[in-house]
Design a protein around this motif. Sequence first.
Motif, PDB file in Angstrom:
ATOM      1  N   THR A 258       0.798  -1.228   0.000  1.00 17.05           N
ATOM      2  CA  THR A 258       0.000   0.000   0.000  1.00 17.05           C
ATOM      3  C   THR A 258       0.838   1.289   0.000  1.00 17.05           C
ATOM      4  OG1 THR A 258      -1.711  -1.209   1.150  1.00 17.05           O
ATOM      5  CG2 THR A 258      -1.876   1.176   1.197  1.00 17.05           C
ATOM      6  N   PRO A 259       1.770   1.477   0.952  1.00 16.90           N
ATOM      7  CA  PRO A 259       2.505   2.746   0.967  1.00 16.90           C
ATOM      8  C   PRO A 259       3.299   2.985  -0.309  1.00 16.90           C
ATOM      9  CG  PRO A 259       3.014   1.437   2.921  1.00 16.90           C
ATOM     10  CD  PRO A 259       2.159   0.592   2.060  1.00 16.90           C
ATOM     11  N   ILE A 262       1.026   4.274  -3.087  1.00 18.31           N
ATOM     12  CA  ILE A 262       0.742   5.708  -2.915  1.00 18.31           C
ATOM     13  C   ILE A 262       1.961   6.520  -3.356  1.00 18.31           C
ATOM     14  CG2 ILE A 262       0.209   7.526  -1.240  1.00 18.31           C
ATOM     15  CD1 ILE A 262      -1.059   5.320   0.522  1.00 18.31           C
ATOM     16  N   GLN A 266       2.475   9.424  -6.324  1.00 22.89           N
ATOM     17  CA  GLN A 266       2.936  10.777  -6.000  1.00 22.89           C
ATOM     18  C   GLN A 266       4.211  11.131  -6.746  1.00 22.89           C
ATOM     19  OE1 GLN A 266       3.243  10.941  -1.744  1.00 22.89           O
ATOM     20  NE2 GLN A 266       1.058  11.335  -1.465  1.00 22.89           N
ATOM     21  N   LYS A 267       5.122  10.150  -6.794  1.00 19.97           N
ATOM     22  CA  LYS A 267       6.418  10.425  -7.431  1.00 19.97           C
ATOM     23  C   LYS A 267       6.234  10.772  -8.904  1.00 19.97           C
ATOM     24  CE  LYS A 267      10.659  10.970  -7.604  1.00 19.97           C
ATOM     25  NZ  LYS A 267      11.300  12.014  -6.811  1.00 19.97           N
ATOM     26  N   GLN A 270       5.252  14.280  -9.258  1.00 21.48           N
ATOM     27  CA  GLN A 270       6.364  15.209  -9.027  1.00 21.48           C
ATOM     28  C   GLN A 270       7.238  15.334 -10.258  1.00 21.48           C
ATOM     29  OE1 GLN A 270       8.565  13.895  -5.646  1.00 21.48           O
ATOM     30  NE2 GLN A 270       6.782  13.992  -4.306  1.00 21.48           N
ATOM     31  N   ALA A 288      -7.996   4.307   0.418  1.00 26.40           N
ATOM     32  CA  ALA A 288      -6.705   3.991   1.038  1.00 26.40           C
ATOM     33  C   ALA A 288      -5.524   4.334   0.149  1.00 26.40           C
ATOM     34  CB  ALA A 288      -6.646   2.517   1.423  1.00 26.40           C
ATOM     35  N   PRO A 292      -5.066   9.486  -1.261  1.00 25.70           N
ATOM     36  CA  PRO A 292      -3.775  10.007  -0.790  1.00 25.70           C
ATOM     37  C   PRO A 292      -2.750  10.119  -1.906  1.00 25.70           C
ATOM     38  CG  PRO A 292      -4.222   7.817   0.130  1.00 25.70           C
ATOM     39  CD  PRO A 292      -5.490   8.300  -0.499  1.00 25.70           C
ATOM     40  N   PHE A 340     -10.454  -1.452   2.484  1.00 28.78           N
ATOM     41  CA  PHE A 340      -9.905  -2.545   1.672  1.00 28.78           C
ATOM     42  C   PHE A 340     -11.045  -3.412   1.122  1.00 28.78           C
ATOM     43  CE2 PHE A 340      -7.117  -1.473   5.165  1.00 28.78           C
ATOM     44  CZ  PHE A 340      -5.959  -1.131   4.495  1.00 28.78           C
TER      45      PHE A 340
ATOM     46  N   ASN B 117      -3.425   1.630   7.295  1.00 26.06           N
ATOM     47  CA  ASN B 117      -2.579   2.759   6.923  1.00 26.06           C
ATOM     48  C   ASN B 117      -3.337   4.051   7.176  1.00 26.06           C
ATOM     49  OD1 ASN B 117      -2.027   0.351   5.193  1.00 26.06           O
ATOM     50  ND2 ASN B 117      -0.258   1.599   4.683  1.00 26.06           N
ATOM     51  N   GLN B 119      -3.398   8.283   6.853  1.00 28.23           N
ATOM     52  CA  GLN B 119      -2.777   9.346   6.057  1.00 28.23           C
ATOM     53  C   GLN B 119      -2.302  10.462   6.967  1.00 28.23           C
ATOM     54  OE1 GLN B 119      -1.963   8.654   3.132  1.00 28.23           O
ATOM     55  NE2 GLN B 119      -3.127   6.762   3.369  1.00 28.23           N
ATOM     56  N   LEU B 126       3.866  18.954  -2.223  1.00 24.60           N
ATOM     57  CA  LEU B 126       4.399  18.016  -3.219  1.00 24.60           C
ATOM     58  C   LEU B 126       4.854  18.750  -4.475  1.00 24.60           C
ATOM     59  CD1 LEU B 126       2.155  14.836  -3.137  1.00 24.60           C
ATOM     60  CD2 LEU B 126       4.602  14.980  -2.796  1.00 24.60           C
ATOM     61  N   THR B 128       6.994  20.854  -7.207  1.00 20.60           N
ATOM     62  CA  THR B 128       8.374  20.557  -7.603  1.00 20.60           C
ATOM     63  C   THR B 128       9.064  21.788  -8.162  1.00 20.60           C
ATOM     64  OG1 THR B 128       7.515  19.836  -9.715  1.00 20.60           O
ATOM     65  CG2 THR B 128       8.013  18.126  -8.120  1.00 20.60           C
ATOM     66  N   LEU B 210       5.443   7.232   3.808  1.00 22.61           N
ATOM     67  CA  LEU B 210       5.210   5.787   3.908  1.00 22.61           C
ATOM     68  C   LEU B 210       3.796   5.471   4.356  1.00 22.61           C
ATOM     69  CD1 LEU B 210       8.524   4.550   5.543  1.00 22.61           C
ATOM     70  CD2 LEU B 210       7.901   4.543   3.150  1.00 22.61           C
ATOM     71  N   SER B 211       3.024   6.464   4.725  1.00 23.97           N
ATOM     72  CA  SER B 211       1.709   6.343   5.356  1.00 23.97           C
ATOM     73  C   SER B 211       1.856   5.603   6.681  1.00 23.97           C
ATOM     74  CB  SER B 211       0.647   5.756   4.427  1.00 23.97           C
ATOM     75  OG  SER B 211       0.699   4.386   4.324  1.00 23.97           O
TER      76      SER B 211
END
Lengths: 419, 293
Positions: A258-259, A262, A266-267, A270, A288, A292, A340, B117, B119, B126, B128, B210-211
């Motif tokens: 999961t992390p 996310i 996000q990356k 960016q 979940a 985010p 989930f 998880n 948030q 975020l 750039t 990493l949440s």
Amino acid sequence: MRRTTRKAAGIVAMASVLALALAGCARGGGGDGGDGGTAAASPGITDTTVTLGITTPLSGTTAGPGTCTVAGITAYFGAKNAADGGVKFGDGKTRKVEIKALDDGYDPQKAKSNYDQLKDSVFAMTAGLGTPTNRAWREAAIADKVPQVLVMTGDPIFSDQKQSPWQLGFVPTYMNEGEAFGKLLAASGENHKVVILSQNDDYGEGYVSGFKDGIKDASNITVVKELTYEATDTSVDAQITELASTKADVIFNAMSITPLAIAALQKAQQLNWKPSWFLPSNTSSPSAILEPGKASAFPGVYSVAFSQSASSPAFAQTDEGTQFLADLKEYANYKDTPAFPHCIWSYQVGAILDQAFQKTTEPTRDNFMTALRGISDYVAPFMLEGTSVNTTQDGQPAVSTVVVQKYNGKGYDTVDSFG
Amino acid sequence: MGTFIQLVVDGLSTGSIYAALALAIVLVNQATGLINFAQGGMAVLSAYIAWWLTGLGVPLILGILLSVAVSFFLGAIIERYLMRRFERGDPDTAVVVTIGLLTLITGLCGWLWTYNNQQFASLFSLNTIQFGGASISVRSLGTIVVMVVMMILLQALFIGTKLGLALRAVAVNPQSAAFSGLPVGRLLMVGWGLAAVLGAVAGALVAPQLSLTPGMMDTALVYALAAVILGGMTSPIGVVVAAWLIGVLENLAAVYVPFIGYDLKVAVPFILIFVVLIVRPQGLFGRRTVVRV
């Protein structure tokens, strides 16, 4: 004084050993007891109760989905026990369903020892989540002839009857899912540059091989780069950076953490790289992961599914949805709306077991397995249109049909074309 | 070139996370001579406290500051009422106690806030900035800057202040320190408290990325320990540089060294450690312990 204490301790110890030995004898004797013509009952089942065992992660990184796997099935049978006093079996007896769930923390060794702990007191093992954990005791279950059924792993080995006679998978295999993506993309008719980021194990390999099967005759699809990551990695920034440099317009992200899912979404933002995303069913939860990860920034996020999403706002507006959430709260002590899909999945596992129990004419594991393998075209609660349960096909899990869905900013809509 | 810069900056940013934890480990080690394996768990607990406060409507920055303050007291209390019983005994026992503490805190977080998880909002956006063909996020830059500031403060504490000198004195020889009138017990509490503060900062930096889960810091802790060994137990600057080195080299090796790739990149820091330990057993920046006979 000291001598008396020691003596007392000795007596207690002797008594404990005796008590244990007697208990062992009693249990051994009880199992053989049968009345005349009918087959002796398997462990974990009496005339009034049937006990199911679950080993699943209730702590650690996978605990979120893991707790859900226990909650859904507990809610299903909790409501059933309360309303009808249990499930009416094929032999005419109504049995209350009890559930014993143990935490394996996604650790294969712990899963095996949980199984050892449960195997003599449960009728069948079910619903547990995880490929390595379920694999850890698969062979033992075969040797002990203990059903390991409707487990939540996309590993095809659990649905191969020759290799796994006492097993049956529940969710579509990784290949089933990957292939659905591939076919959707191939059918678009337009040219697409695809990159793949996959988990470096059976999970990722399964998705990738399924995807490649789906696109094998399509000349409009080019896979320009494939990278992997380890399930223990804390970051996939480097991979996403490398993939972004290809300027591909589609990414297939076969990821189970999961992390990381996310972070990957996000990356890419960016780096100002905005491809369409394909995400596996277990890492595509709107609340979940996609929210985010700010997934609305991408032209399209696709996933596959066979069941409704409890976290989509529309779900709670239906009568069945409201009932499900209430049952989850009342019988499984699960207060939140599940983020989930596993809560709904294991609720469905409960419904399928219910079907099988109704066809179980003798209280034996053998008879139950036969009954379980005879379900076709059953539409379990919350299944999406176009999908159904079919346990009769060797090599396929209970659910092998999926539909592709696209994220709409809140939940998912079923789509039949890409774009 | 753009990709290269990108990988370096990303590596520095991930390295900063390891660095924050590594600094906390160094701090406890400098004050007590112990390696605290519960440092990651304590950082997670701090992050949960901040998250819980923001859930109650407290602004993020205030929530983090409050969690930092609470963490200081928690760290001090853990030292006073748990670790003190083991500090003067067998060091192995104390280490096992910290491992037990890690398990306990992780379980406690899971019990209180579930294993789902959560948030955690980020202090940095975020957005750039473009630099040399690379997109560098404000979050990465923010993390790196916070780390540099913490490193300088800690180095200054150890080298330029009486408190730092006293902390080091207690670690090297608690008995002599006590004879010279230093309040050993209170200093140990301060040491643990400060380490918990560093952990809280690390938690707040990592959680958005990493949440938040009870096991969030588990992998980071392994890298942090690697950075501590690589950089040298006695040097705050050393461990931060080592943590950055690990983050950057891992990224570069995965992309530019074909036989390593993403499958073997996890081995990079450990190979590095072997090499350094053979050549310089005290770590890259560590001081050799000299015993006069």
